[in-house]
Design a protein around this motif. Structure first.
Motif, PDB file in Angstrom:
ATOM      1  N   ARG A 138     -36.370 -37.373 -92.007  1.00 55.64           N
ATOM      2  CA  ARG A 138     -36.221 -36.137 -92.927  1.00 55.64           C
ATOM      3  C   ARG A 138     -34.172 -35.914 -93.049  1.00 55.64           C
ATOM      4  O   ARG A 138     -32.967 -35.718 -93.838  1.00 55.64           O
ATOM      5  CB  ARG A 138     -36.107 -34.568 -92.536  1.00 55.64           C
ATOM      6  CG  ARG A 138     -35.968 -33.571 -93.510  1.00 55.64           C
ATOM      7  CD  ARG A 138     -36.079 -32.162 -93.137  1.00 55.64           C
ATOM      8  NE  ARG A 138     -36.062 -31.632 -91.582  1.00 55.64           N
ATOM      9  CZ  ARG A 138     -36.446 -31.762 -90.286  1.00 55.64           C
ATOM     10  NH1 ARG A 138     -37.380 -31.818 -90.190  1.00 55.64           N
ATOM     11  NH2 ARG A 138     -35.375 -31.272 -89.450  1.00 55.64           N
ATOM     12  N   SER A 151     -31.638 -35.763 -96.155  1.00 53.04           N
ATOM     13  CA  SER A 151     -30.943 -35.672 -96.187  1.00 53.04           C
ATOM     14  C   SER A 151     -28.939 -35.472 -96.094  1.00 53.04           C
ATOM     15  O   SER A 151     -28.347 -35.597 -96.058  1.00 53.04           O
ATOM     16  CB  SER A 151     -30.794 -34.185 -94.666  1.00 53.04           C
ATOM     17  OG  SER A 151     -30.529 -34.650 -93.358  1.00 53.04           O
ATOM     18  N   PRO A 157     -29.614 -39.547 -98.761  1.00 54.38           N
ATOM     19  CA  PRO A 157     -30.966 -39.761-100.164  1.00 54.38           C
ATOM     20  C   PRO A 157     -31.319 -40.617-101.070  1.00 54.38           C
ATOM     21  O   PRO A 157     -32.422 -41.564-101.045  1.00 54.38           O
ATOM     22  CB  PRO A 157     -30.845 -38.550-101.111  1.00 54.38           C
ATOM     23  CG  PRO A 157     -29.747 -37.822-100.428  1.00 54.38           C
ATOM     24  CD  PRO A 157     -28.928 -38.362 -99.204  1.00 54.38           C
ATOM     25  N   HIS A 217     -46.665 -36.486 -94.010  1.00 57.11           N
ATOM     26  CA  HIS A 217     -45.137 -36.216 -93.743  1.00 57.11           C
ATOM     27  C   HIS A 217     -44.373 -37.503 -93.714  1.00 57.11           C
ATOM     28  O   HIS A 217     -42.801 -36.850 -94.529  1.00 57.11           O
ATOM     29  CB  HIS A 217     -45.184 -35.676 -92.152  1.00 57.11           C
ATOM     30  CG  HIS A 217     -46.140 -34.534 -92.012  1.00 57.11           C
ATOM     31  ND1 HIS A 217     -46.055 -32.954 -92.162  1.00 57.11           N
ATOM     32  CD2 HIS A 217     -47.181 -34.571 -91.446  1.00 57.11           C
ATOM     33  CE1 HIS A 217     -47.600 -32.573 -91.791  1.00 57.11           C
ATOM     34  NE2 HIS A 217     -47.880 -33.467 -91.450  1.00 57.11           N
ATOM     35  N   LYS A 264     -43.677 -37.033 -97.945  1.00 62.43           N
ATOM     36  CA  LYS A 264     -43.461 -35.787 -98.331  1.00 62.43           C
ATOM     37  C   LYS A 264     -41.886 -36.043 -98.350  1.00 62.43           C
ATOM     38  O   LYS A 264     -41.083 -35.601 -99.358  1.00 62.43           O
ATOM     39  CB  LYS A 264     -44.144 -34.792 -97.826  1.00 62.43           C
ATOM     40  CG  LYS A 264     -43.741 -33.632 -98.715  1.00 62.43           C
ATOM     41  CD  LYS A 264     -44.541 -32.114 -98.363  1.00 62.43           C
ATOM     42  CE  LYS A 264     -44.540 -31.862 -96.490  1.00 62.43           C
ATOM     43  NZ  LYS A 264     -44.669 -30.394 -96.168  1.00 62.43           N
ATOM     44  N   ARG A 265     -41.564 -36.294 -97.349  1.00 61.08           N
ATOM     45  CA  ARG A 265     -40.108 -36.341 -96.803  1.00 61.08           C
ATOM     46  C   ARG A 265     -39.112 -37.230 -97.636  1.00 61.08           C
ATOM     47  O   ARG A 265     -38.034 -37.459 -98.503  1.00 61.08           O
ATOM     48  CB  ARG A 265     -39.133 -36.554 -95.511  1.00 61.08           C
ATOM     49  CG  ARG A 265     -40.009 -35.972 -94.684  1.00 61.08           C
ATOM     50  CD  ARG A 265     -38.779 -34.933 -94.644  1.00 61.08           C
ATOM     51  NE  ARG A 265     -40.091 -33.470 -93.351  1.00 61.08           N
ATOM     52  CZ  ARG A 265     -40.155 -32.698 -93.789  1.00 61.08           C
ATOM     53  NH1 ARG A 265     -39.798 -32.025 -94.784  1.00 61.08           N
ATOM     54  NH2 ARG A 265     -40.562 -31.095 -92.289  1.00 61.08           N
ATOM     55  N   SER A 266     -39.983 -38.645 -98.139  1.00 59.86           N
ATOM     56  CA  SER A 266     -39.194 -39.665 -99.410  1.00 59.86           C
ATOM     57  C   SER A 266     -39.312 -39.301-100.552  1.00 59.86           C
ATOM     58  O   SER A 266     -38.448 -38.545-101.111  1.00 59.86           O
ATOM     59  CB  SER A 266     -40.264 -40.610 -98.988  1.00 59.86           C
ATOM     60  OG  SER A 266     -40.008 -41.343 -97.596  1.00 59.86           O
ATOM     61  N   PHE A 267     -40.704 -38.279-100.813  1.00 59.73           N
ATOM     62  CA  PHE A 267     -40.250 -37.361-101.800  1.00 59.73           C
ATOM     63  C   PHE A 267     -40.037 -37.056-102.335  1.00 59.73           C
ATOM     64  O   PHE A 267     -39.062 -36.672-103.630  1.00 59.73           O
ATOM     65  CB  PHE A 267     -41.980 -36.818-102.941  1.00 59.73           C
ATOM     66  CG  PHE A 267     -43.029 -37.674-102.275  1.00 59.73           C
ATOM     67  CD1 PHE A 267     -43.211 -38.957-102.493  1.00 59.73           C
ATOM     68  CD2 PHE A 267     -44.183 -37.062-102.413  1.00 59.73           C
ATOM     69  CE1 PHE A 267     -43.999 -39.945-102.194  1.00 59.73           C
ATOM     70  CE2 PHE A 267     -45.514 -38.011-102.131  1.00 59.73           C
ATOM     71  CZ  PHE A 267     -45.551 -39.505-101.894  1.00 59.73           C
ATOM     72  N   ARG A 268     -39.377 -35.856-101.486  1.00 58.29           N
ATOM     73  CA  ARG A 268     -38.230 -34.732-101.306  1.00 58.29           C
ATOM     74  C   ARG A 268     -36.934 -35.221-101.781  1.00 58.29           C
ATOM     75  O   ARG A 268     -36.060 -34.911-102.229  1.00 58.29           O
ATOM     76  CB  ARG A 268     -38.424 -33.885-100.316  1.00 58.29           C
ATOM     77  CG  ARG A 268     -39.767 -32.873-100.349  1.00 58.29           C
ATOM     78  CD  ARG A 268     -39.062 -32.003 -99.189  1.00 58.29           C
ATOM     79  NE  ARG A 268     -40.480 -30.820 -99.200  1.00 58.29           N
ATOM     80  CZ  ARG A 268     -41.013 -29.812 -98.094  1.00 58.29           C
ATOM     81  NH1 ARG A 268     -40.428 -30.343 -97.108  1.00 58.29           N
ATOM     82  NH2 ARG A 268     -42.314 -29.403 -98.222  1.00 58.29           N
ATOM     83  N   ALA A 269     -36.539 -36.328-101.110  1.00 57.20           N
ATOM     84  CA  ALA A 269     -35.012 -37.099-100.898  1.00 57.20           C
ATOM     85  C   ALA A 269     -35.286 -38.333-102.328  1.00 57.20           C
ATOM     86  O   ALA A 269     -33.246 -38.292-102.465  1.00 57.20           O
ATOM     87  CB  ALA A 269     -34.693 -38.295 -99.710  1.00 57.20           C
ATOM     88  N   ALA A 277     -47.216 -36.492-107.255  1.00 60.57           N
ATOM     89  CA  ALA A 277     -45.707 -37.032-107.021  1.00 60.57           C
ATOM     90  C   ALA A 277     -45.239 -37.290-108.609  1.00 60.57           C
ATOM     91  O   ALA A 277     -44.086 -36.402-108.662  1.00 60.57           O
ATOM     92  CB  ALA A 277     -45.832 -37.470-105.967  1.00 60.57           C
TER      93      ALA A 277
END
Length: 130
Positions: A16, A20, A23, A59, A62-67, A101
């Motif tokens: 993360r 952050s 990205p 987890h 999910k961090r990769s998707f959010r980025a 996703a």
């Protein structure tokens, strides 16, 4: 620590932080042996190899998707998208999360077979109509 190191250690907090800060690193290819692979595919590789503890993959994904990771990344058009990698490596959790996703199951792999054929091993039947 780099993206590969965060995945290798299953450290979602480190991933993360890295993503952050930048990205674009969510799509930074990872060298693994002679291969260069996408981070989302690498998560499946590490699950298959038994070096990533099952459960940590959720987890990390999910961090990769959010980025903003490219869910349909296809290096040099060879068909090895993260979704077909998850299907072929038996990484069911990763594959299902990719589908949820927005990964496109209708894309063809390098053998010109739609990915949805390989998704049967993920326990989800999908059609090429979406």
């Amino acid at each position: 620590m780099d993206v590969k190191g965060a995945i290798d250690s299953g450290d979602a907090a480190a991933l993360r932080r890295l993503l952050s800060e930048d990205p674009s690193r969510a799509d930074e290819l990872i060298r693994w042996g002679k291969c260069l692979t996408h981070p989302l595919h690498y998560i499946s590789d590490m699950l298959f190899a038994g070096t990533l503890q099952k459960g940590k993959n959720c987890h990390l994904s999910k961090r990769s998707f959010r980025a903003g990771a490219d869910l349909n990344f296809n290096k040099d058009g060879n068909g090895e998208t993260p979704l077909i990698g998850a299907a072929s490596l038996g990484a069911e959790d990763v594959g299902l999360r990719l589908l949820d996703a927005g990964a496109k199951p209708e894309l063809e792999d390098c053998s010109a077979k739609p990915q949805f054929i390989g998704l049967r091993c993920l326990g989800r039947i999908v059609s090429s109509q979406g």
